[in-house]
Design an enzyme around this catalytic site. Structure first.
Site, PDB file in Angstrom:
ATOM      1  N   ASP A 296       0.817  -1.216   0.000  1.00  0.00           N
ATOM      2  CA  ASP A 296       0.000   0.000   0.000  1.00  0.00           C
ATOM      3  C   ASP A 296       0.849   1.263   0.000  1.00  0.00           C
ATOM      4  OD1 ASP A 296      -2.383  -1.374  -0.103  1.00  0.00           O
ATOM      5  OD2 ASP A 296      -2.683  -1.374   2.054  1.00  0.00           O
TER       6      ASP A 296
ATOM      7  N   ARG B  87       2.541   4.685  16.954  1.00  0.00           N
ATOM      8  CA  ARG B  87       1.934   5.616  15.998  1.00  0.00           C
ATOM      9  C   ARG B  87       2.136   7.098  16.348  1.00  0.00           C
ATOM     10  NH1 ARG B  87       3.024   1.496  13.563  1.00  0.00           N
ATOM     11  NH2 ARG B  87       1.389   0.167  12.697  1.00  0.00           N
TER      12      ARG B  87
ATOM     13  N   ASP C 255      -5.087   2.594  12.710  1.00  0.00           N
ATOM     14  CA  ASP C 255      -3.944   3.475  12.481  1.00  0.00           C
ATOM     15  C   ASP C 255      -4.314   4.762  11.761  1.00  0.00           C
ATOM     16  OD1 ASP C 255      -2.164   1.891  13.824  1.00  0.00           O
ATOM     17  OD2 ASP C 255      -1.411   0.867  12.046  1.00  0.00           O
TER      18      ASP C 255
ATOM     19  N   SER D 186      -1.492 -10.206   7.658  1.00  0.00           N
ATOM     20  CA  SER D 186      -1.011  -8.832   7.785  1.00  0.00           C
ATOM     21  C   SER D 186      -0.256  -8.747   9.102  1.00  0.00           C
ATOM     22  CB  SER D 186      -2.188  -7.851   7.771  1.00  0.00           C
ATOM     23  OG  SER D 186      -1.745  -6.541   8.034  1.00  0.00           O
TER      24      SER D 186
END
Length: 403
Positions: free
Chosen positions: A16, A97, A126, A177
């Site tokens: 991505d 994050r 996220d 993932s």
């Protein structure tokens, strides 16, 4: 029409974020894409990731070593807070994050960018964490979210990248993932989406299975100063070395595996597999030391604060006013959290077998039932009378009313 001229993209090297580079340039008219990849101790070789961004069309590819601040400024506060989202998940991914967002904004300022971007989709946590953190730190910066808006399937995303010279993933055998940093691994998707399917052993990488863990138990001691872990078995360790050592010890004994149904910020449930051996071990030891050094009312109230603190971090509100205020409370509670906790590690369990502190509130001659007992047993009768008085009055009123 171009949304921005120069954009700094949070870059992981995955499909991505790699496709984001040509997509931003070709579809949204961005003139220059600069990527930023964060080294959070995931153990990957980041030079290939840096080169991959350049090959995908980035004008600059920046790699930042954030390992030390990640542990000292984000993981250690979580240990002091005993932060467990929904009572289980120690926020290994969520804690990264706000740090990435903070550095992303700093890089944007340094290179004169007028926007930042990330490759998060519209279903995950996220996107919330990045968008909210960036808005808190730099409300003037645009936040571009191509993966949330392009509407392509996984196969279409890979095909789009191939049109602009991006190679397809080398192997499509793994359906999972995975997110990895020094605090642990998170694994989702593929067969794990069926909550009745047991996680296969292949999804784990940093913890031994119970079958493969050593048959012999191992006893260790973890020392804390003001709530921070500072030594293992008497050997002082800096924050990064502490996490590495705790990961190795706990992982070897199969400690730190989680399989949970988690409530995401966006309102859906997801099935998540986590490996967080060192972080869970340190939180457990820290909780035990607090039981020895914190007053009962502080300890009980802190448990409420811990749950709120964990929720705020999970929900992307690291830089918010409530989180900031709670930090002040937590810091004050940790002044006397000093001492050592002894644990026995064996076959997926970390069992506390000892604890000691110069700041201990445990008083042996008050707790003992032996001849050294200094507790005034005669005082108990008056205490119980006053303590139970409201209940006796309430019961008398009910009886008088025939209830």
């Amino acid at each position: 029409m171009a949304r921005a001229k120069r954009v700094v993209l949070a870059y992981s090297g995955g499909v991505d974020t790699s496709v984001c580079i040509p997509y931003l340039r070709q579809e949204w008219g961005v003139e220059e894409v600069i990527t930023f990849a964060a080294d959070l101790g995931q153990g990957d070789e980041l030079e290939p990731i840096r080169r991959k961004a350049l090959d995908a069309g980035a004008s600059q590819s920046i790699v930042g070593d954030l390992i030390e601040p990640f542990i000292a400024d984000y993981a250690f506060p979580a240990i002091r807070a005993n932060a467990l989202y929904e009572g289980r998940y120690p926020l290994s991914t969520a804690l990264a994050r706000p740090l990435i967002a903070k550095r992303l904004v700093e890089v944007a300022r340094e290179v004169g960018a007028d926007a930042v971007a990330h490759g998060c989709t519209g279903k995950g946590n996220d996107q919330v964490r990045f968008d909210v953190a960036i808005a808190s730190l730099a409300p003037d910066l645009k936040v571009l979210t191509p993966a949330r808006e392009w509407g392509m399937s996984r196969e279409e995303t890979i095909a789009y990248g191939e049109r602009y010279g991006l190679p397809a993933p080398v192997s499509k055998a793994s359906p999972y993932s995975i997110d990895l940093n020094l605090l642990g691994r998170s694994v989702e998707a593929g067969p794990l989406e069926d909550p009745m399917v047991p996680p296969p052993e292949e999804v784990f990488a940093i913890t031994a299975s119970i079958d493969q863990a050593p048959d012999a138990a191992e006893t260790i001691e973890i020392a804390f100063e003001q709530g921070n872990p500072v030594a293992i078995d008497g050997k002082p360790l800096d924050p990064v070395s502490m996490l590495r050592r705790a990961n190795a010890l706990a992982g070897r004994h199969g400690i730190g595996r989680l399989d949970m149904i988690e409530n995401r910020v966006v309102g859906i449930k997801s099935r998540e597999i986590y490996e967080t051996p060192g972080l869970l071990l340190l939180i457990q030891a820290h909780q035990e030391l607090e039981s020895l050094t914190l007053a009962a009312d502080v300890l009980r109230y802190k448990r409420q604060v811990e749950a709120t603190w964990a929720d705020l971090v999970y929900q992307g509100l690291w830089f918010g006013p409530l989180k900031h205020a709670l930090d002040g409370f937590l810091d004050r509670t940790q002044e006397d959290v000093n001492g050592t906790v002894r644990l026995k590690l064996h076959k997926g369990n970390a069992v506390v077998v000892g604890r000691g502190s110069a700041d201990s509130l445990y008083t042996p001659d008050m707790a003992t039932y032996g001849s050294d007992d200094r507790f005034d047993h005669r005082a108990a009768e008056g205490f119980i009378y006053v303590w139970g008085l409201p209940l006796r009055l309430w019961s008398a009123v009910r009886r008088a009313g025939g209830r």
